[in-house]
Enzyme design. Sequence first.
Site, PDB file in Angstrom:
ATOM      1  CG  ASP A  52      -2.167   0.846   1.061  1.00 37.83           C
ATOM      2  OD1 ASP A  52      -2.041   2.083   0.979  1.00 37.83           O
ATOM      3  OD2 ASP A  52      -3.268   0.267   1.015  1.00 37.83           O
ATOM      4  CG  ASP A  78       1.734   5.720  -6.232  1.00 39.17           C
ATOM      5  OD1 ASP A  78       0.713   5.265  -6.793  1.00 39.17           O
ATOM      6  OD2 ASP A  78       2.033   6.931  -6.261  1.00 39.17           O
ATOM      7  CB  VAL A  79      -0.781   0.510  -8.146  1.00 42.78           C
ATOM      8  CG1 VAL A  79      -0.634  -0.521  -7.040  1.00 42.78           C
ATOM      9  CG2 VAL A  79      -2.055   1.338  -7.968  1.00 42.78           C
ATOM     10  CE1 TYR A 174     -13.907   2.684  -8.380  1.00 44.88           C
ATOM     11  CE2 TYR A 174     -16.151   2.172  -9.077  1.00 44.88           C
ATOM     12  CZ  TYR A 174     -15.030   1.866  -8.332  1.00 44.88           C
ATOM     13  OH  TYR A 174     -15.022   0.735  -7.560  1.00 44.88           O
ATOM     14  CE  LYS A 178     -12.346  -0.474  -9.540  1.00 46.80           C
ATOM     15  NZ  LYS A 178     -11.235  -1.279  -8.974  1.00 46.80           N
TER      16      LYS A 178
END
Length: 267
Positions: A52, A78-79, A174, A178
Amino acid sequence: MKDAATMSGTYATFSDDSFAGRSVLITGAASGMGLETARAFASKGAEVVMADRDEAGLKRYGAELRSGGAAVHTVTVDVSDQESIDKAFDYCDANLARLDNVVTCAAIITAKRIFEQDRAHWHRVLDVNLLGTFFVVQGAVKRMLDNPDGGNIVCIASDAGVHGGGGLIADTAYAASKAGTLSMVKSVARELAGKKIRINALNPGPTDSPMHSHIDQSLKDRIAGNLPMRRMGRPEDMAAAIMFLCSDAASFTYGAALDVDGGSMFR
């Protein structure tokens, strides 16, 4: 604080050694669904790498799980940053015998109306939710191809990726991120056919977790009242489904999207 005994009872469907000798990397593991998933795997004997960008959260909850006897590592990631993802996998390479399972919980949720969303907003959402997820999957596949038994990957999508956002709970950016995750999972599954690596998606419905802190209680009550189950989801609901997808019980589940949504998909 939840101890190992409490968690073991919560997930009684799985034996206490269901994941003994297996490892799991979980992104977004310092809160909400990711944290609960780390607790769940730890309670069933897995070696857990919690990843995370919240260093304080990792320190707190990593210590919590270790105090219960779990084998837990923490690594800051940090992705949205490729170098950060690479360093997280380097840590796994150096500290795990092998990487058996990867769960991509790291995400941000946004709820802006159409004219409030600019390019910077879209880039931020896609960088974390879609590109970040893809590059974690890419790193996982690279390791799992060398595993004799392959591995399992679970990507967290959303019911919003199927029926859209709308700006009240989740917005267009968002929902699109997804929907892209769902398509990405199917595409990667096609490419990996026959490679002993299973990849699946989870579609959570509205879930009462820190990610939904932007929703006030009155709206949560309205959402719950409109769901066939008459309640919002809980992180425990999602963690149990994720463990199923990583378990031997799901050995013939491949390229699928499992809806854990209280019935929101057929309202």
